[in-house]
Write an enzyme that holds these catalytic residues in place. Structure first.
Site, short mmCIF file in Angstrom:
data_model
loop_
_atom_site.label_atom_id
_atom_site.label_comp_id
_atom_site.label_asym_id
_atom_site.label_seq_id
_atom_site.Cartn_x
_atom_site.Cartn_y
_atom_site.Cartn_z
N TYR A 167 32.11 39.44 59.63
CA TYR A 167 31.92 40.47 60.63
C TYR A 167 30.43 40.81 60.70
CZ TYR A 167 33.32 44.46 63.53
OH TYR A 167 33.51 45.33 64.57
N ASN A 203 40.00 52.39 67.96
CA ASN A 203 40.79 51.79 69.03
C ASN A 203 40.85 52.63 70.31
OD1 ASN A 203 41.46 49.43 67.50
ND2 ASN A 203 42.92 50.67 66.34
N VAL A 230 44.39 48.60 70.46
CA VAL A 230 43.53 48.83 71.62
C VAL A 230 44.34 48.61 72.90
CG1 VAL A 230 41.52 48.00 72.92
CG2 VAL A 230 41.38 48.25 70.43
N TYR A 246 36.09 41.91 73.81
CA TYR A 246 35.86 42.72 72.63
C TYR A 246 36.47 42.10 71.37
CZ TYR A 246 40.67 44.48 73.28
OH TYR A 246 42.04 44.60 73.41
N GLY A 247 36.92 40.85 71.48
CA GLY A 247 37.49 40.17 70.33
C GLY A 247 37.77 38.71 70.66
#
Length: 406
Positions: free
Chosen positions: A98, A183, A212, A304-305
């Site tokens: 991360y 979230n 989310v 976002y991911g």
């Protein structure tokens, strides 16, 4: 606990256990990625879930007991964590993949000759002691962390006043407050910061059953936006579709259905031919390519991911002929770019939605690390949980409750 006695990790850990006379405690040693990691537990005090090297959380996480906190220094407060979520990003941090890197916990690391990192980025704390110079906080107030990677998987912690925001107790559950900083704000900001949506506009999103995704559904419904939500197929997909629709989803579709050529005609019928102006992506890969083709002219695709761990590949035609604009969103960057007043304003907006029952409790379960459990048992329990989470489709948000040791 019977479960920990038969767990393979418990048998390994038990072989490393040896007596310790100091404070009638015991010492645990475990070999993690060729690094020796020992923790000590006292009879009364606190506990944290820690690691000293990156790797598989099911192997590197360990329970670590430590004494009661001393009185807080000036401009700091001591807090007791009530609940702390285990988010996917927390797992990625421990794995070392991360972007945001935690700092070692100074107070815990001082007791060792190697750094200790406490897991967890998000959590709800209750103020138990206030240092000199603190204004606006008092004992028993609720606070949430605003400093990234603060280490919330702990029973207690000393924190700077600048690293927390006060949360109103009235009208909020502990679970809502504990999950309010990652979230829900991600969902809210993606809905408001990119496309200028009005009531009746359409949104598509994948990963719709994520925390989310469910927040997006509820906030969009409160604003009068319509949503088409994509999820993975599973045995109980009918129940999941029903659940998401109960939150306010307009349509729920599996990725298998997304791949069918007939879906585009269905979507056109659903929307009445109206352009879809916003797409939200946390999966990437082929399914996002297919979803992006549903977007209309001048739409925005916000990523976002990348849960599929596949690259995002989009046809050039979407940019040339539909004027598609792509963005990335990271809530951590949003916090770092905004003032404390703006962060507080967002928090108040979200709490208002929760009080009005427009943003419900997440579907969650609580994992309690009991105060009477040994560090061996606690280590096995947390490792077993993250191993199961790593298998995917767990179905619930897990909130960690680490009790004081007794």
């Amino acid at each position: 606990m019977t479960r920990s006695l038969v767990h393979p990790c418990a048998r390994v850990l038990a072989r490393w256990q040896r007596p310790c006379q100091l404070q009638h405690a015991w010492r645990l040693q475990s070999n993690v990625s060729s690094n020796t990691f020992s923790t000590s537990s006292v009879l009364a005090g606190n506990r944290a879930i820690v690691y000293n090297t990156n790797g598989d959380p099911a192997r590197v996480l360990t329970a670590f007991s430590f004494p009661e906190l001393p009185p807080p220094p000036p401009n700091t407060v001591n807090i007791r964590f009530l609940l702390a979520p285990i988010n996917p990003a927390d797992i990625n941090v421990i794995e070392g993949i991360y972007p945001a890197k935690p700092e070692p916990d100074v107070s815990l690391s001082q007791a060792k000759d190697y750094p200790l990192f406490v897991g967890g980025n998000e959590g709800l704390g209750k103020v138990i002691d206030v240092g000199d110079g603190i204004v606006g906080l008092r004992k028993d107030d609720w606070v949430v962390m605003t400093k990234p990677q603060s280490g919330t998987w702990s029973s207690a912690k000393n924190v700077a006043m600048s690293d927390v925001l006060k949360v109103p107790k009235q009208g909020l559950s502990e679970a809502q407050a504990a999950t309010i900083t990652v979230n829900p704000p991600t969902a809210y900001n993606m809905l408001h910061d990119f496309a200028q949506l009005v009531e009746g506009d359409w949104i598509v999103q994948n990963g719709a059953n994520s925390a989310v995704g469910q927040a997006v559904i509820q906030i969009a419904a409160a604003k009068g936006y319509k949503t088409i939500n994509f999820i993975r197929d599973r045995d109980d997909v009918g129940l999941l579709k029903q659940h998401l629709k109960s939150l306010g989803a307009t349509h729920v579709v599996t990725y298998d259905e997304l791949a069918e050529k007939s879906l585009r005609a269905k979507v056109k019928t659903w929307t009445g031919g109206k352009d879809i102006r916003l797409g939200l992506n946390c999966v990437s890969g082929k399914t996002t390519t297919l979803m992006a083709r549903l977007l209309g002219n001048n739409a925005h695709l916000v990523s976002y991911g990348a849960m599929s761990k596949e690259p995002l590949s989009l046809p050039t035609s979407l940019f040339i002929f539909k004027n598609l604009t792509c963005h990335g969103f990271w809530q951590t960057r949003w916090y770092s770019d905004k003032s404390s007043e703006q962060r507080q304003e967002l928090l108040e907006t979200l709490t208002a939605l929760m009080r009005d029952d427009k943003l419900q409790d997440p579907n969650y379960e609580v994992l309690t690390i009991g105060g009477t459990e040994s560090d061996v048992s606690a280590s096995v329990k947390i490792r077993d949980l993250v191993a199961r989470l790593g298998q995917g489709m767990y179905g619930k948000k897990v909130l960690l409750k680490v009790e004081e040791t007794v």
